[in-house]
Design a protein around this motif. Structure first.
Motif, PDB file in Angstrom:
ATOM      1  N   GLY A  56       7.643  -7.113   3.867  1.00  0.00           N
ATOM      2  CA  GLY A  56       7.508  -7.186   2.404  1.00  0.00           C
ATOM      3  C   GLY A  56       6.215  -6.559   1.932  1.00  0.00           C
ATOM      4  O   GLY A  56       6.203  -5.718   1.028  1.00  0.00           O
ATOM      5  N   GLY A  57       5.117  -6.953   2.575  1.00  0.00           N
ATOM      6  CA  GLY A  57       3.807  -6.410   2.204  1.00  0.00           C
ATOM      7  C   GLY A  57       3.750  -4.908   2.421  1.00  0.00           C
ATOM      8  O   GLY A  57       3.283  -4.165   1.553  1.00  0.00           O
ATOM      9  N   ALA A  58       4.268  -4.455   3.579  1.00  0.00           N
ATOM     10  CA  ALA A  58       4.234  -3.018   3.892  1.00  0.00           C
ATOM     11  C   ALA A  58       5.086  -2.226   2.891  1.00  0.00           C
ATOM     12  O   ALA A  58       4.667  -1.163   2.427  1.00  0.00           O
ATOM     13  CB  ALA A  58       4.718  -2.787   5.315  1.00  0.00           C
ATOM     14  N   ALA A  59       6.250  -2.760   2.547  1.00  0.00           N
ATOM     15  CA  ALA A  59       7.148  -2.049   1.616  1.00  0.00           C
ATOM     16  C   ALA A  59       6.522  -1.937   0.225  1.00  0.00           C
ATOM     17  O   ALA A  59       6.533  -0.859  -0.385  1.00  0.00           O
ATOM     18  CB  ALA A  59       8.486  -2.777   1.534  1.00  0.00           C
ATOM     19  N   LEU A  60       5.957  -3.049  -0.252  1.00  0.00           N
ATOM     20  CA  LEU A  60       5.386  -3.028  -1.600  1.00  0.00           C
ATOM     21  C   LEU A  60       4.110  -2.181  -1.653  1.00  0.00           C
ATOM     22  O   LEU A  60       3.833  -1.523  -2.655  1.00  0.00           O
ATOM     23  CB  LEU A  60       5.144  -4.447  -2.112  1.00  0.00           C
ATOM     24  N   LEU A  61       3.341  -2.200  -0.554  1.00  0.00           N
ATOM     25  CA  LEU A  61       2.143  -1.349  -0.523  1.00  0.00           C
ATOM     26  C   LEU A  61       2.512   0.126  -0.365  1.00  0.00           C
ATOM     27  O   LEU A  61       1.817   1.000  -0.904  1.00  0.00           O
ATOM     28  CB  LEU A  61       1.179  -1.786   0.583  1.00  0.00           C
ATOM     29  N   PHE A  63       5.035   1.443  -1.729  1.00  0.00           N
ATOM     30  CA  PHE A  63       5.377   1.833  -3.105  1.00  0.00           C
ATOM     31  C   PHE A  63       4.110   2.174  -3.889  1.00  0.00           C
ATOM     32  O   PHE A  63       4.073   3.150  -4.645  1.00  0.00           O
ATOM     33  CB  PHE A  63       6.151   0.697  -3.779  1.00  0.00           C
TER      34      PHE A  63
END
Lengths: 132, 102
Positions: A56-61, A63
């Motif tokens: 989740g953190g990697a995906a949103l970062l 972005f």
């Protein structure tokens, strides 16, 4: 620049470990005698929490990096890769900020696991109207 | 601003998860998604604070607006990821029922 890649790499490893652990845990469950209460939270479930936080953190970062033009949809995908000076700064950022990000998420997860085990073993709260 | 908006989203998702009636909505995933991002942005903010000092707390209005826009976009992306997973896993069987309907 590319700090999220460290968490993404950790997420890949943890996902693989979680899948293996899940397979391992399925076997004794089949032969477990009925009526035996499970008080410990399975490790595979705990690992799932960590994978969700890391992915989740990697995906949103990721972005956010696309937003700032640091990640592009063409090769080499990271704008910093085209300039040697930027490349060095990117690797430095990955080694400092990226590692700290992954480390802090893991540390929070360890705290969560310890707290979850204690909460799971806590006696049921009294019914409403009881002493607080 | 992005960190602040993500933390608020994480707190709201966690409160909703705590008050859930059942596990059909899989709100836990949304909580982990936002908390993971919030922790990562916190580290980013700490490094930025170490570099800029007190200037970190005095951003330009244009930067703040852009960061707020980014924060809201991140919240929306998190919701979309959660919703797509919810529809694919379909724990309540709503999608399956709708597809089987004549």
């Amino acid at each position: 620049m590319a700090c999220f890649l460290v968490s993404a790499a950790e997420a890949v490893v943890v996902t693989a470990v979680e899948k293996a652990e899940e397979k391992k845990e399925k076997k004794p469950e089949e032969i477990r005698p009925e009526g035996v209460a499970e008080t410990r939270i399975p490790l595979s479930r705990k690992l799932k929490w960590l994978t969700w936080m890391l992915w989740g953190g990697a995906a949103l970062l990721a972005f956010e990096h696309i937003w700032h033009g640091e990640v592009v949809p063409w090769f080499p995908f990271l704008t910093a890769m085209s300039d040697p000076a930027d490349k060095a700064a990117m690797f430095h950022e990955m080694a400092t900020v990226g590692v700290c990000m992954a480390g802090l998420i893991t540390l929070v997860w360890v705290g969560m696991c310890l707290a979850a085990d204690r909460i799971a073993n806590r006696p049921e709260p009294e019914a409403e109207g009881g002493r607080s | 601003m992005t960190l602040l908006i993500t933390v608020f989203a994480a707190v709201i998702a966690t409160v909703k998860w705590y008050n859930r009636e059942d596990d059909n909505m899989k709100l836990g995933i949304l909580c982990f998604l936002y908390w993971g991002a919030a922790i990562m942005w916190l580290v980013d903010a700490l490094f930025e604070y170490a570099e800029l000092g007190m200037e970190y707390f005095r951003p330009a209005a244009a930067d703040m607006l852009n960061d707020a826009f980014l924060g809201l976009s991140v919240v929306a992306l998190g919701l979309v990821i959660w919703l797509v997973r919810l529809l694919i896993t379909d724990p309540k069987g709503s999608v399956r029922r709708a597809l089987k309907k004549d």
